[in-house]
Design a protein around this motif. Structure first.
Motif, short mmCIF file in Angstrom:
data_model
loop_
_atom_site.label_atom_id
_atom_site.label_comp_id
_atom_site.label_asym_id
_atom_site.label_seq_id
_atom_site.Cartn_x
_atom_site.Cartn_y
_atom_site.Cartn_z
N PRO A 179 26.50 38.40 39.39
CA PRO A 179 25.75 39.50 38.76
C PRO A 179 26.30 40.87 39.11
CG PRO A 179 24.25 37.85 39.64
CD PRO A 179 25.61 37.51 40.16
N SER A 180 26.70 41.08 40.37
CA SER A 180 27.25 42.37 40.78
C SER A 180 28.54 42.67 40.04
CB SER A 180 27.50 42.37 42.30
OG SER A 180 26.30 42.17 43.00
N LEU A 181 29.42 41.68 39.93
CA LEU A 181 30.70 41.89 39.25
C LEU A 181 30.48 42.12 37.76
CD1 LEU A 181 32.77 39.11 41.03
CD2 LEU A 181 33.01 41.56 41.35
N THR A 182 29.49 41.45 37.20
CA THR A 182 29.19 41.63 35.78
C THR A 182 28.76 43.05 35.49
OG1 THR A 182 28.54 39.31 35.58
CG2 THR A 182 27.76 40.80 33.87
N SER A 183 27.93 43.62 36.36
CA SER A 183 27.41 44.97 36.13
C SER A 183 28.37 46.06 36.58
CB SER A 183 26.06 45.13 36.85
OG SER A 183 26.22 44.95 38.24
N GLU A 184 29.02 45.89 37.74
CA GLU A 184 29.84 46.97 38.31
C GLU A 184 31.25 47.02 37.74
OE1 GLU A 184 29.65 47.32 42.55
OE2 GLU A 184 27.60 46.56 42.62
N LEU A 185 31.80 45.85 37.38
CA LEU A 185 33.14 45.82 36.81
C LEU A 185 33.14 45.52 35.32
CD1 LEU A 185 35.30 43.99 39.52
CD2 LEU A 185 35.13 46.43 39.09
N THR A 188 39.41 47.02 39.15
CA THR A 188 39.26 46.44 37.81
C THR A 188 39.23 44.92 37.92
OG1 THR A 188 41.64 46.26 37.38
CG2 THR A 188 40.58 48.37 36.85
N THR A 189 38.76 44.28 36.85
CA THR A 189 38.74 42.82 36.86
C THR A 189 40.15 42.25 36.95
OG1 THR A 189 38.72 42.79 34.43
CG2 THR A 189 36.59 42.70 35.55
N GLY A 190 41.11 42.90 36.29
CA GLY A 190 42.49 42.43 36.35
C GLY A 190 43.05 42.48 37.75
N GLN A 191 42.78 43.56 38.49
CA GLN A 191 43.25 43.68 39.86
C GLN A 191 42.62 42.61 40.75
OE1 GLN A 191 42.41 47.68 41.10
NE2 GLN A 191 43.95 48.61 39.76
#
Length: 507
Positions: A46-52, A109-112
């Protein structure tokens, strides 16, 4: 020429290394860091979904980039450990894992983050192979089963601590802290490895199989990519079909290459041993069910039941803590000795399958049903994991302990990644069919829902997808248990006939 005649190494003494139990503690610490990062990311979804702004496919790649790189490199890492020294590769793996953790913690970023996770997988590949290989070298054969049971229990402890540590860190810090917490563990592990762990190697090691390493990595990457991309692009789309064709072609070429060269990274003769093949089938399915179930269950606890990250970690902990308790207490070892490997493996798969069914059908009734399912899966894992790891390692010459550990780790990581991909794909397909507005993820569908009734419909659709995916996992695990038990039983009968005739008891 057989593998055992090409590579000879002094077997462990009857007593084993005088500091073997302390060394086991050290390498278990290294093992723990790797396993933690197989599960720690689940509670951060959930954190990655909202923050990234991570979509479902991004989340799956963050998880699978780590396990996929590991599964592609484990055989190569194991071969390198046998040839160049297991202590050297253990220290190198810790260092690379620490650098990857630092990069993941600082990703913007998600890619990084996906790239950093892949880098961590390189270090993890070295760690997974060398820890089990060192266990096989420092313990006498009579103690192998007990030592592998403890090693396996530490892995389960990582599954328990991953969500707990991740949940605690997310409650107090930003998401990057779940990776930076690895750094002090890596530093302590490096110091202990350099100080305590003895060096061991196959002094007549085979030449590196670089072509095999490339082919296996490409083949597995293409296979998992096809599975992940199926729900998004359609299972019959050109992109997915082409990727699946590449996977099948490259893996077939890998098998052909390994069968033709005199120094294979994976000796295909191992698969003629029914004990080895049965353990392989069981290991893939047990990690398939466990990895996929945890991936989906943590999302259900947070998205549907409204648990916080730490609460979700605590809620899933009973599964792995059951494994730890049964293995460290010796109860699982006594059951295994009494039942025998084939019956123990079958029973473990039945328990795991029942646990998945309970979770699928009773999660809507509150946490009690989830707890029962987790306990059933935990008992099954406590019985099955050590039995199958020992069966795999005992079917391989001691001088190839690194390769054996690589095979064990490859199958475990591949099963875990495949479980996340397949069960996640089943969930996503069902969810998208019921809620066309679902777009990329459950949070996106909830955000676009108009009114409480629409929101309830979205949550019900997600729960329906979760139930179907868990039931798919249950069927796969049960079938895998039956196949593994039959093959292991046949292997025992053949071994008994060979011993009775005065011939070799195995291959």
């Amino acid at each position: 020429m057989t593998t055992s005649s090409r590579a000879q190494e002094t077997a462990p003494t009857v007593q084993g290394h005088p500091q073997r139990w302390l060394i086991l503690g050290v390498i278990s610490l290294a093992q723990l860091t790797v396993v933690l990062d197989n599960t720690v990311l689940n509670v951060a979804i959930p954190s990655l979904t909202s923050e990234l702004g991570a979509a479902t496919a991004d989340i799956q790649w963050m998880i699978n980039a780590y396990s996929l790189v590991q599964s592609g490199l484990l055989l190569t890492a194991g071969s390198a450990a046998d040839r160049y020294g297991r202590k050297k590769m253990l220290a190198t793996g810790l260092a690379l894992f620490g650098l990857g953790s630092l990069a993941a913690g600082l990703a913007e970023t998600t890619g990084q983050l996906i790239a950093a996770r892949a880098g961590m997988g390189v270090g993890g590949a070295l760690l997974l192979t060398t820890t089990l290989a060192v266990v096989m070298q420092i313990f006498a054969p009579a103690e192998h089963a007990k030592a592998i049971g403890i090693w396996s229990a530490v892995s389960a402890l990582g599954f328990a601590c991953g969500p707990l540590i991740g949940g605690f860190m997310l409650d107090h810090f930003w998401w990057g802290a779940i990776f930076l917490i690895n750094l002090p563990v890596v530093a302590l592990g490096l110091l202990a490895v350099v100080t305590l762990v003895p060096e061991s190697k196959n002094r007549q090691g085979d030449r590196p199989d670089l072509v095999g390493a490339v082919l296996s990595t490409i083949g597995m990457a293409a296979l998992v990519y096809a599975i992940i991309s199926g729900p998004e692009y359609g299972w019959t789309s050109g992109r997915v079909s082409a990727t699946a064709a590449v996977a099948v072609g490259v893996l077939a070429l890998f098998a052909y290459w390994e069968s033709r060269i005199p120094y294979p990274m994976l000796d295909l003769a191992f698969f003629r041993n029914q004990r080895f093949t049965g353990a392989v089938a069981g290991l893939v399915l047990i990690t398939f069910g466990m990895g996929g179930a945890l991936f989906l269950l943590t999302q259900h606890l947070q998205f549907v039941l409204g648990y916080g990250p730490l609460e979700a970690g605590l809620a899933t902990a009973p599964l792995a803590l059951t494994v730890v308790l049964l293995n460290f207490s010796g109860v699982a070892a006594k059951w295994l000795a009494g039942l025998g490997t084939p019956v123990a493996v079958l029973l473990s798969m039945v328990l795991m399958s029942a646990g998945l069914v309970v979770i699928a059908t009773l999660t809507g009734e509150g946490y009690a049903g989830t707890l029962l399912g987790l306990l059933l899966i935990g008992v099954g894992c406590a019985l099955g994991n050590p039995a199958m790891a020992h069966a795999i390692m005992s079917a391989i010459p001691p001088a190839r302990a690194g390769v054996g550990a690589g095979i064990n780790g490859t199958l475990a990581e591949f099963g875990n990644g495949l479980g996340v991909a397949v069960l996640g794909a089943v969930l996503n397909s069902r969810f998208a069919a019921l809620v066309p507005v679902a777009a990329a993820s459950l949070p996106a569908a909830l955000a676009s829902a108009e009114g409480e009734a629409e929101r309830d419909r979205v949550i019900d659709a997600f729960s329906s997808g979760l139930e179907r995916s868990q039931l798919v996992g249950a069927v796969a695990v049960l079938l895998g248990g039956a196949v593994a038990a039959v093959l292991l039983r046949r292997a025992e009968k053949e071994s008994a006939r060979g011993a009775g005739a005065g011939g070799p008891a195995g291959v």
